[in-house]
Design a protein around this motif. Structure first.
Motif, PDB file in Angstrom:
ATOM      1  N   TYR B  35      26.592  -4.068 -17.546  1.00 43.46           N
ATOM      2  CA  TYR B  35      27.005  -5.327 -18.161  1.00 43.46           C
ATOM      3  C   TYR B  35      26.740  -5.254 -19.657  1.00 43.46           C
ATOM      4  O   TYR B  35      25.862  -4.530 -20.107  1.00 43.46           O
ATOM      5  CB  TYR B  35      26.176  -6.504 -17.630  1.00 43.46           C
ATOM      6  CG  TYR B  35      26.379  -6.864 -16.185  1.00 43.46           C
ATOM      7  CD1 TYR B  35      25.609  -6.271 -15.188  1.00 43.46           C
ATOM      8  CD2 TYR B  35      27.311  -7.831 -15.820  1.00 43.46           C
ATOM      9  CE1 TYR B  35      25.778  -6.632 -13.855  1.00 43.46           C
ATOM     10  CE2 TYR B  35      27.475  -8.198 -14.491  1.00 43.46           C
ATOM     11  CZ  TYR B  35      26.697  -7.593 -13.521  1.00 43.46           C
ATOM     12  OH  TYR B  35      26.867  -7.946 -12.205  1.00 43.46           O
ATOM     13  N   GLN B  37      25.861  -8.141 -22.799  1.00 43.05           N
ATOM     14  CA  GLN B  37      25.485  -9.543 -23.017  1.00 43.05           C
ATOM     15  C   GLN B  37      25.600  -9.849 -24.498  1.00 43.05           C
ATOM     16  O   GLN B  37      24.837  -9.320 -25.305  1.00 43.05           O
ATOM     17  CB  GLN B  37      24.056  -9.818 -22.534  1.00 43.05           C
ATOM     18  CG  GLN B  37      23.667 -11.290 -22.605  1.00 43.05           C
ATOM     19  CD  GLN B  37      22.280 -11.544 -22.041  1.00 43.05           C
ATOM     20  OE1 GLN B  37      21.375 -10.724 -22.149  1.00 43.05           O
ATOM     21  NE2 GLN B  37      22.096 -12.703 -21.410  1.00 43.05           N
ATOM     22  N   GLY B  40      25.738 -16.245 -26.574  1.00 40.66           N
ATOM     23  CA  GLY B  40      26.576 -17.380 -26.198  1.00 40.66           C
ATOM     24  C   GLY B  40      27.702 -17.056 -25.243  1.00 40.66           C
ATOM     25  O   GLY B  40      28.563 -17.903 -24.985  1.00 40.66           O
ATOM     26  N   MET B  41      27.715 -15.834 -24.694  1.00 43.19           N
ATOM     27  CA  MET B  41      28.873 -15.434 -23.884  1.00 43.19           C
ATOM     28  C   MET B  41      28.513 -15.055 -22.446  1.00 43.19           C
ATOM     29  O   MET B  41      29.376 -14.782 -21.658  1.00 43.19           O
ATOM     30  CB  MET B  41      29.575 -14.230 -24.538  1.00 43.19           C
ATOM     31  CG  MET B  41      30.179 -14.542 -25.876  1.00 43.19           C
ATOM     32  SD  MET B  41      31.472 -15.789 -25.784  1.00 43.19           S
ATOM     33  CE  MET B  41      32.749 -14.905 -24.897  1.00 43.19           C
ATOM     34  N   GLY B  42      27.243 -14.991 -22.097  1.00 42.50           N
ATOM     35  CA  GLY B  42      26.894 -14.569 -20.748  1.00 42.50           C
ATOM     36  C   GLY B  42      27.077 -13.073 -20.569  1.00 42.50           C
ATOM     37  O   GLY B  42      27.429 -12.355 -21.504  1.00 42.50           O
ATOM     38  N   LEU B  43      26.843 -12.610 -19.372  1.00 36.35           N
ATOM     39  CA  LEU B  43      26.984 -11.181 -19.066  1.00 36.35           C
ATOM     40  C   LEU B  43      28.399 -10.887 -18.580  1.00 36.35           C
ATOM     41  O   LEU B  43      28.940 -11.613 -17.744  1.00 36.35           O
ATOM     42  CB  LEU B  43      25.994 -10.745 -17.987  1.00 36.35           C
ATOM     43  CG  LEU B  43      24.539 -10.580 -18.418  1.00 36.35           C
ATOM     44  CD1 LEU B  43      23.796 -11.883 -18.263  1.00 36.35           C
ATOM     45  CD2 LEU B  43      23.863  -9.489 -17.602  1.00 36.35           C
ATOM     46  N   LEU B  45      30.846  -7.822 -16.889  1.00 35.81           N
ATOM     47  CA  LEU B  45      30.793  -6.555 -16.163  1.00 35.81           C
ATOM     48  C   LEU B  45      31.718  -5.537 -16.818  1.00 35.81           C
ATOM     49  O   LEU B  45      32.907  -5.803 -17.019  1.00 35.81           O
ATOM     50  CB  LEU B  45      31.205  -6.779 -14.711  1.00 35.81           C
ATOM     51  CG  LEU B  45      31.149  -5.574 -13.783  1.00 35.81           C
ATOM     52  CD1 LEU B  45      29.711  -5.100 -13.602  1.00 35.81           C
ATOM     53  CD2 LEU B  45      31.767  -5.901 -12.427  1.00 35.81           C
ATOM     54  N   GLY B  58      35.313  -2.953 -14.460  1.00 33.28           N
ATOM     55  CA  GLY B  58      34.962  -4.355 -14.370  1.00 33.28           C
ATOM     56  C   GLY B  58      35.858  -5.185 -15.260  1.00 33.28           C
ATOM     57  O   GLY B  58      37.041  -4.867 -15.435  1.00 33.28           O
ATOM     58  N   GLU B  59      35.294  -6.201 -15.851  1.00 34.87           N
ATOM     59  CA  GLU B  59      36.063  -7.152 -16.648  1.00 34.87           C
ATOM     60  C   GLU B  59      36.408  -6.635 -18.041  1.00 34.87           C
ATOM     61  O   GLU B  59      37.477  -6.927 -18.574  1.00 34.87           O
ATOM     62  CB  GLU B  59      35.252  -8.447 -16.760  1.00 34.87           C
ATOM     63  CG  GLU B  59      35.951  -9.621 -17.373  1.00 34.87           C
ATOM     64  CD  GLU B  59      35.055 -10.858 -17.413  1.00 34.87           C
ATOM     65  OE1 GLU B  59      33.923 -10.805 -16.866  1.00 34.87           O
ATOM     66  OE2 GLU B  59      35.465 -11.853 -18.015  1.00 34.87           O
ATOM     67  N   PHE B  90      23.059  -4.024 -20.237  1.00 37.93           N
ATOM     68  CA  PHE B  90      22.170  -4.045 -19.087  1.00 37.93           C
ATOM     69  C   PHE B  90      22.771  -3.238 -17.949  1.00 37.93           C
ATOM     70  O   PHE B  90      23.948  -3.368 -17.626  1.00 37.93           O
ATOM     71  CB  PHE B  90      21.921  -5.473 -18.603  1.00 37.93           C
ATOM     72  CG  PHE B  90      21.026  -6.272 -19.502  1.00 37.93           C
ATOM     73  CD1 PHE B  90      21.567  -7.165 -20.406  1.00 37.93           C
ATOM     74  CD2 PHE B  90      19.648  -6.112 -19.445  1.00 37.93           C
ATOM     75  CE1 PHE B  90      20.749  -7.911 -21.247  1.00 37.93           C
ATOM     76  CE2 PHE B  90      18.828  -6.845 -20.286  1.00 37.93           C
ATOM     77  CZ  PHE B  90      19.381  -7.743 -21.198  1.00 37.93           C
ATOM     78  N   PHE B 105      17.879  -5.687 -12.524  1.00 41.05           N
ATOM     79  CA  PHE B 105      18.285  -5.313 -13.869  1.00 41.05           C
ATOM     80  C   PHE B 105      17.215  -4.501 -14.585  1.00 41.05           C
ATOM     81  O   PHE B 105      16.006  -4.690 -14.369  1.00 41.05           O
ATOM     82  CB  PHE B 105      18.561  -6.570 -14.698  1.00 41.05           C
ATOM     83  CG  PHE B 105      19.856  -7.258 -14.371  1.00 41.05           C
ATOM     84  CD1 PHE B 105      19.952  -8.099 -13.275  1.00 41.05           C
ATOM     85  CD2 PHE B 105      20.980  -7.067 -15.161  1.00 41.05           C
ATOM     86  CE1 PHE B 105      21.147  -8.734 -12.965  1.00 41.05           C
ATOM     87  CE2 PHE B 105      22.174  -7.696 -14.865  1.00 41.05           C
ATOM     88  CZ  PHE B 105      22.262  -8.529 -13.762  1.00 41.05           C
ATOM     89  N   ARG B 110      19.586  -2.352 -26.752  1.00 45.63           N
ATOM     90  CA  ARG B 110      20.134  -3.139 -27.859  1.00 45.63           C
ATOM     91  C   ARG B 110      20.835  -2.197 -28.813  1.00 45.63           C
ATOM     92  O   ARG B 110      20.198  -1.363 -29.432  1.00 45.63           O
ATOM     93  CB  ARG B 110      19.025  -3.929 -28.535  1.00 45.63           C
ATOM     94  CG  ARG B 110      18.640  -5.141 -27.726  1.00 45.63           C
ATOM     95  CD  ARG B 110      17.221  -5.618 -27.937  1.00 45.63           C
ATOM     96  NE  ARG B 110      16.946  -6.713 -27.019  1.00 45.63           N
ATOM     97  CZ  ARG B 110      16.631  -6.568 -25.741  1.00 45.63           C
ATOM     98  NH1 ARG B 110      16.516  -5.366 -25.221  1.00 45.63           N
ATOM     99  NH2 ARG B 110      16.421  -7.616 -24.982  1.00 45.63           N
TER     100      ARG B 110
END
Lengths: 112, 114
Positions: B35, B37, B40-43, B45, B58-59, B90, B105, B110
């Motif tokens: 994932y 992250q 402000g956008m969430g995780l 995939l 994934g997405e 992650f 997880f 970073r």
């Protein structure tokens, strides 16, 4: 419009308060609802999951799902400073590919 | 009690450089995920794998590649780093694809691309 909406906070409460965290969603196909807790500089960890509508309680935590309103909640009773973290809601529509859709997270600060 | 281990923890890359983010799990999980992250956008995939030798998009897979030669390892490759890939990455693993099974997880990598 995001598929899952979550207020980013921060939400600041005194120790011992009842905390209410919420998510709204637009996809009516979602069946599984989860709450993850993420401490600073750490990965998310699963806190609770709920299938379809209803309530689920685990110690000081209660998860609530209202599918008719497309609204889920996490309640924390007797909040502690150790509860200070970001809380992410996550949802999925089936058990096939396990595609989770996450909210952006709400940052909670519990003041001692 | 290692769980999911990600290396490195931090990295700064220049535009156009390449790198591999490492992920290893010691829980004998068949299912692994990557994932990203963003604030402000969430995780989101990127890729996932249901076992050694099997991966799927994934997405948000563009700009990334993965491989899964062993059950334990699931590296993520960035070939031509772009500023849009600045994020926290992650890796996660799970026992099954069932939504009620928790995804475990790692603590993230970073990545900054300048």
């Amino acid at each position: 419009q995001k598929e899952v909406e979550q207020d980013p906070g921060p939400l600041s409460v005194p120790e011992g308060a009842i905390v209410s965290l919420n998510c709204t969603y637009s996809n009516s196909a979602f069946q599984y609802f989860m709450w993850y807790r993420q401490y600073s500089r750490k990965g998310p960890e699963l806190l609770m999951y709920t299938y379809s509508s209803g309530n689920k309680e685990d110690g000081r935590f209660t998860a609530q799902v209202d599918k008719s309103s497309k609204y889920i909640s996490l309640f924390i009773r007797d909040s502690q400073p150790s509860d200070s973290a970001t809380y992410l809601c996550a949802m999925s529509g089936n058990t096939g590919r396990r595609a989770l859709t996450f909210g952006s997270g709400t940052r909670l600060q519990v003041q001692p | 009690n290692a769980g999911v281990t990600q290396t490195p923890k931090f990295r700064i890359l220049k535009i156009g450089q390449s790198m591999t983010l490492q992920c290893a799990q010691d829980m004998n999980h068949n299912y692994m995920y990557w994932y990203r992250q963003d604030p402000g956008m969430g995780l989101k995939l990127i890729y996932y794998s249901v076992g050694a030798g099997i991966t799927d998009k994934g997405e948000v897979p563009n700009g990334y590649n993965v491989s899964r030669s062993t059950t334990e390892d699931f590296p993520l490759r960035l070939e031509l780093a772009a500023p849009s890939q600045t994020s926290v990455y992650f890796c996660a693993s799970s026992y099954s694809l069932e939504s009620t099974q928790p995804q475990h997880f790692g603590d993230g990598t970073r990545l900054s691309i300048l």
